[in-house]
Design a protein around this motif. Structure first.
Motif, PDB file in Angstrom:
ATOM      1  N   ALA A  94       0.845  -1.189   0.000  1.00 29.19           N
ATOM      2  CA  ALA A  94       0.000   0.000   0.000  1.00 29.19           C
ATOM      3  C   ALA A  94       0.883   1.242   0.000  1.00 29.19           C
ATOM      4  O   ALA A  94       1.960   1.252   0.608  1.00 29.19           O
ATOM      5  CB  ALA A  94      -0.902   0.008   1.231  1.00 29.19           C
ATOM      6  N   LYS A  95       0.425   2.282  -0.683  1.00 27.22           N
ATOM      7  CA  LYS A  95       1.167   3.541  -0.725  1.00 27.22           C
ATOM      8  C   LYS A  95       0.881   4.313   0.552  1.00 27.22           C
ATOM      9  O   LYS A  95      -0.259   4.425   0.996  1.00 27.22           O
ATOM     10  CB  LYS A  95       0.758   4.364  -1.938  1.00 27.22           C
ATOM     11  CG  LYS A  95       1.546   5.645  -2.085  1.00 27.22           C
ATOM     12  CD  LYS A  95       1.128   6.383  -3.335  1.00 27.22           C
ATOM     13  CE  LYS A  95       1.998   7.572  -3.581  1.00 27.22           C
ATOM     14  NZ  LYS A  95       1.644   8.741  -2.822  1.00 27.22           N
ATOM     15  N   VAL A  96       1.942   4.856   1.130  1.00 28.93           N
ATOM     16  CA  VAL A  96       1.816   5.654   2.339  1.00 28.93           C
ATOM     17  C   VAL A  96       2.359   7.042   2.036  1.00 28.93           C
ATOM     18  O   VAL A  96       3.483   7.190   1.547  1.00 28.93           O
ATOM     19  CB  VAL A  96       2.617   5.020   3.510  1.00 28.93           C
ATOM     20  CG1 VAL A  96       2.546   5.907   4.736  1.00 28.93           C
ATOM     21  CG2 VAL A  96       2.097   3.634   3.816  1.00 28.93           C
ATOM     22  N   ASP A  97       1.550   8.061   2.279  1.00 21.37           N
ATOM     23  CA  ASP A  97       2.003   9.437   2.107  1.00 21.37           C
ATOM     24  C   ASP A  97       2.589   9.927   3.425  1.00 21.37           C
ATOM     25  O   ASP A  97       1.981   9.766   4.485  1.00 21.37           O
ATOM     26  CB  ASP A  97       0.852  10.356   1.696  1.00 21.37           C
ATOM     27  CG  ASP A  97       0.355  10.061   0.292  1.00 21.37           C
ATOM     28  OD1 ASP A  97       1.210   9.754  -0.574  1.00 21.37           O
ATOM     29  OD2 ASP A  97      -0.862  10.141   0.069  1.00 21.37           O
ATOM     30  N   VAL A  98       3.767  10.519   3.348  1.00 20.24           N
ATOM     31  CA  VAL A  98       4.421  11.065   4.526  1.00 20.24           C
ATOM     32  C   VAL A  98       4.330  12.582   4.444  1.00 20.24           C
ATOM     33  O   VAL A  98       4.700  13.188   3.427  1.00 20.24           O
ATOM     34  CB  VAL A  98       5.905  10.617   4.599  1.00 20.24           C
ATOM     35  CG1 VAL A  98       6.586  11.249   5.791  1.00 20.24           C
ATOM     36  CG2 VAL A  98       5.984   9.100   4.664  1.00 20.24           C
ATOM     37  N   LEU A  99       3.840  13.191   5.498  1.00 24.29           N
ATOM     38  CA  LEU A  99       3.727  14.647   5.550  1.00 24.29           C
ATOM     39  C   LEU A  99       4.674  15.196   6.597  1.00 24.29           C
ATOM     40  O   LEU A  99       4.808  14.642   7.687  1.00 24.29           O
ATOM     41  CB  LEU A  99       2.293  15.067   5.889  1.00 24.29           C
ATOM     42  CG  LEU A  99       1.179  14.580   4.962  1.00 24.29           C
ATOM     43  CD1 LEU A  99      -0.173  15.032   5.473  1.00 24.29           C
ATOM     44  CD2 LEU A  99       1.405  15.062   3.546  1.00 24.29           C
ATOM     45  N   LEU A 100       5.320  16.285   6.272  1.00 23.45           N
ATOM     46  CA  LEU A 100       6.195  16.980   7.211  1.00 23.45           C
ATOM     47  C   LEU A 100       5.678  18.406   7.281  1.00 23.45           C
ATOM     48  O   LEU A 100       5.704  19.140   6.281  1.00 23.45           O
ATOM     49  CB  LEU A 100       7.644  16.941   6.739  1.00 23.45           C
ATOM     50  CG  LEU A 100       8.674  17.615   7.630  1.00 23.45           C
ATOM     51  CD1 LEU A 100       8.706  16.956   9.005  1.00 23.45           C
ATOM     52  CD2 LEU A 100      10.037  17.586   6.984  1.00 23.45           C
ATOM     53  N   ASN A 101       5.161  18.803   8.443  1.00 23.01           N
ATOM     54  CA  ASN A 101       4.520  20.107   8.619  1.00 23.01           C
ATOM     55  C   ASN A 101       3.401  20.306   7.609  1.00 23.01           C
ATOM     56  O   ASN A 101       3.231  21.378   7.048  1.00 23.01           O
ATOM     57  CB  ASN A 101       5.545  21.247   8.503  1.00 23.01           C
ATOM     58  CG  ASN A 101       6.517  21.244   9.654  1.00 23.01           C
ATOM     59  OD1 ASN A 101       6.164  20.868  10.769  1.00 23.01           O
ATOM     60  ND2 ASN A 101       7.744  21.636   9.387  1.00 23.01           N
ATOM     61  N   GLY A 102       2.660  19.253   7.338  1.00 25.30           N
ATOM     62  CA  GLY A 102       1.525  19.315   6.446  1.00 25.30           C
ATOM     63  C   GLY A 102       1.862  19.264   4.968  1.00 25.30           C
ATOM     64  O   GLY A 102       0.963  19.298   4.136  1.00 25.30           O
ATOM     65  N   GLU A 103       3.124  19.173   4.626  1.00 25.44           N
ATOM     66  CA  GLU A 103       3.563  19.106   3.227  1.00 25.44           C
ATOM     67  C   GLU A 103       4.038  17.698   2.895  1.00 25.44           C
ATOM     68  O   GLU A 103       4.755  17.100   3.686  1.00 25.44           O
ATOM     69  CB  GLU A 103       4.696  20.098   2.968  1.00 25.44           C
ATOM     70  CG  GLU A 103       4.316  21.556   3.177  1.00 25.44           C
ATOM     71  CD  GLU A 103       3.291  22.030   2.148  1.00 25.44           C
ATOM     72  OE1 GLU A 103       3.407  21.631   0.973  1.00 25.44           O
ATOM     73  OE2 GLU A 103       2.364  22.759   2.540  1.00 25.44           O
ATOM     74  N   PRO A 104       3.658  17.191   1.715  1.00 26.84           N
ATOM     75  CA  PRO A 104       4.131  15.850   1.340  1.00 26.84           C
ATOM     76  C   PRO A 104       5.640  15.801   1.159  1.00 26.84           C
ATOM     77  O   PRO A 104       6.254  16.729   0.644  1.00 26.84           O
ATOM     78  CB  PRO A 104       3.427  15.568   0.014  1.00 26.84           C
ATOM     79  CG  PRO A 104       2.570  16.739  -0.304  1.00 26.84           C
ATOM     80  CD  PRO A 104       2.797  17.777   0.730  1.00 26.84           C
TER      81      PRO A 104
END
Length: 106
Positions: A94-104
């Motif tokens: 499965a694809k997991v999106d990682v966000l840092l301070n709300g940005e991908p």
């Protein structure tokens, strides 16, 4: 030229394996094979009290100590044989999106 970000499949190397173990250790070996994401393709019994389990397993699981875990589960009696060079199959991921301070993050 713009590269497409669409990915249809993630491929992983898979190999055909055979596990030979005494019948009394088949259950423990099958548990380890399931944990390693191996897909059982057959099982047969021999006249001398052993079972041969045929599977297709991710190469990463095989090189990450699967043989040692099977030997431990069978008190040293199981053997693992790799039949061929790896082939590539679509992985169940499965694809997991990682966000840092709300940005991908890529």
């Amino acid at each position: 030229a713009q590269l497409s970000r669409e990915v249809s499949d993630i491929l992983e190397p898979v190999v055909d394996i055979e596990v030979v173990t005494p019948r009394e250790h088949v259950g423990a070996c099958l548990e380890h094979l399931e944990t390693a994401r191996a897909q059982q393709t057959g099982i047969e019994s021999t006249l001398d009290g052993r079972s041969i389990i045929a599977c297709a397993a991710p190469w990463a699981s095989v090189v990450d100590g699967l043989g040692e875990r099977l030997a431990h589960a069978s008190r040293g009696h199981a053997t693992l044989a790799v039949d061929e060079l790896p082939r590539y199959e679509a992985a169940d991921v499965a694809k997991v999106d990682v966000l840092l301070n709300g940005e991908p993050v890529e």
